[in-house]
Design an enzyme around this catalytic site. Sequence first.
Site, PDB file in Angstrom:
ATOM      1  N   HIS A   1      -0.909  -0.369   4.695  1.00 61.37           N
ATOM      2  CA  HIS A   1      -1.142   0.764   3.796  1.00 61.37           C
ATOM      3  C   HIS A   1       0.083   1.202   2.992  1.00 61.37           C
ATOM      4  CE1 HIS A   1      -0.129   3.812   7.281  1.00 61.37           C
ATOM      5  NE2 HIS A   1       0.724   2.799   7.222  1.00 61.37           N
ATOM      6  N   HIS A   2       1.253   0.604   3.238  1.00 59.76           N
ATOM      7  CA  HIS A   2       2.448   0.991   2.479  1.00 59.76           C
ATOM      8  C   HIS A   2       2.698   0.119   1.249  1.00 59.76           C
ATOM      9  CE1 HIS A   2       3.514   3.878   5.472  1.00 59.76           C
ATOM     10  NE2 HIS A   2       3.721   2.983   6.412  1.00 59.76           N
ATOM     11  N   ALA A   3       2.022  -1.005   1.130  1.00 61.69           N
ATOM     12  CA  ALA A   3       2.259  -1.880  -0.017  1.00 61.69           C
ATOM     13  C   ALA A   3       1.808  -1.193  -1.303  1.00 61.69           C
ATOM     14  CB  ALA A   3       1.514  -3.200   0.163  1.00 61.69           C
TER      15      ALA A   3
ATOM     16  N   HIS B   1       2.290   8.043   6.811  1.00 56.81           N
ATOM     17  CA  HIS B   1       1.393   8.368   5.704  1.00 56.81           C
ATOM     18  C   HIS B   1       0.946   7.111   4.968  1.00 56.81           C
ATOM     19  CE1 HIS B   1       0.895   9.791   1.342  1.00 56.81           C
ATOM     20  NE2 HIS B   1      -0.182  10.164   2.008  1.00 56.81           N
TER      21      HIS B   1
ATOM     22  N   ASP C   1       0.664   5.905   2.027  1.00 57.15           N
ATOM     23  CA  ASP C   1       1.092   6.192   0.652  1.00 57.15           C
ATOM     24  C   ASP C   1       0.592   5.180  -0.362  1.00 57.15           C
ATOM     25  OD1 ASP C   1       2.796   4.343   1.939  1.00 57.15           O
ATOM     26  OD2 ASP C   1       4.500   4.867   0.669  1.00 57.15           O
TER      27      ASP C   1
END
Length: 385
Positions: A134-136, A173, A175
Amino acid sequence: MTARTALIYSPDCGSYCYGTDHPFKVQRYKLAYELIHAYGLTCLPDVSVCRCGTITDEQLLTFHSHDYLARLKEFSAAEESRADFRFGLGDTENPIFKGVYDWACMGTAGTLEGARLIVEEGYKAAFNLAGGWHHAHRSKASGFSYLNDAAVAINYLLAQGKRVVYLDLDAHHGDGVQEAFYENDQVLTISLHQSGIYFFPGTGFEEEIGTGAGTGYTVNVPLLEHTDDAIYMKAFDEVAFPLIAAFDPDVLVTQMGADTFRTDPLTKLEITTHAYSYIVKKLKALQIPWLAVGGGGYDNMNVARAWTIVWAVMNGKDLAPSLPGPFVEMIRQMGFPHRMLLDAMHWAEDDDRNRALDAVERTIAKVRKSIFPVIIGPYGQTSGK
């Protein structure tokens, strides 16, 4: 029609390595799959175990930029070490190793395959163990994540005319997924995570609620250190659950990071399997077609236990509290103790817990004021469908 479920897993997930000193260990996938299998949850009548499959450039380009994909491919094929910090590639967080592009594509293809099985073949639930990156970002690797599988899969779902809730339960998070849909009112993103005040990625505050048509469709619940089961369940029950129910999506996508657990070495939350199981069961009760992906978690044995819980609940099965004998023998040979501790490590002092509780109550009040009028109409009706 039977409620078919798909567990997406490839043994090839264990063929890559971020580095011996890197906190992310691909071993987690084998551990999770073997524990699920040891409980007999891979041979249930309506269960399919599927490989991750493949993915095309065209599919990846629904979120990622051409320049970024080209550089990632180039570095993946190189024999020598490479780095390009413009794209977040080659630092200690996002190392370059041989085949990194293939590794990232495998996880993303698995999540996309799960979405396809739900939409095209009528599966009720699918769980990609190797998903949750989920950070990519569109043009940058971040937080151990090279390709954003959830963003690519959700774009596929949108192209099929589906409305989506994305719920992120990772301690960090989500992001990259928030970025992908910040202006979109067909995707409701909800993230419960450790506060970014002094914690990666430094985002995910209550004031981040979307923009343009997407205003009110981004929801963040930052949690202070030492948030425990009761506080975590309160945040879910008073924010996430009513919003999911009101939005009434066609597909529920959840990121099931297990780094919220008390034993995790990189985080400071106090969650155990009690709160984790409680939330998973409430999601199951919604009876929404459900795509789950893995995520973070750096106590690998407890990652295996957490994701086994997810798969068991998806299939309406209860787990015996003691680990299956064959799994205990396997992990003993691998050097793991057979007992997985969930109640060790950091405990909250009363003052710390009270601060965490006060903070979540303030956050709930803010979200109810800024988000609820958008998603939940004055008579409890959804403003979407």
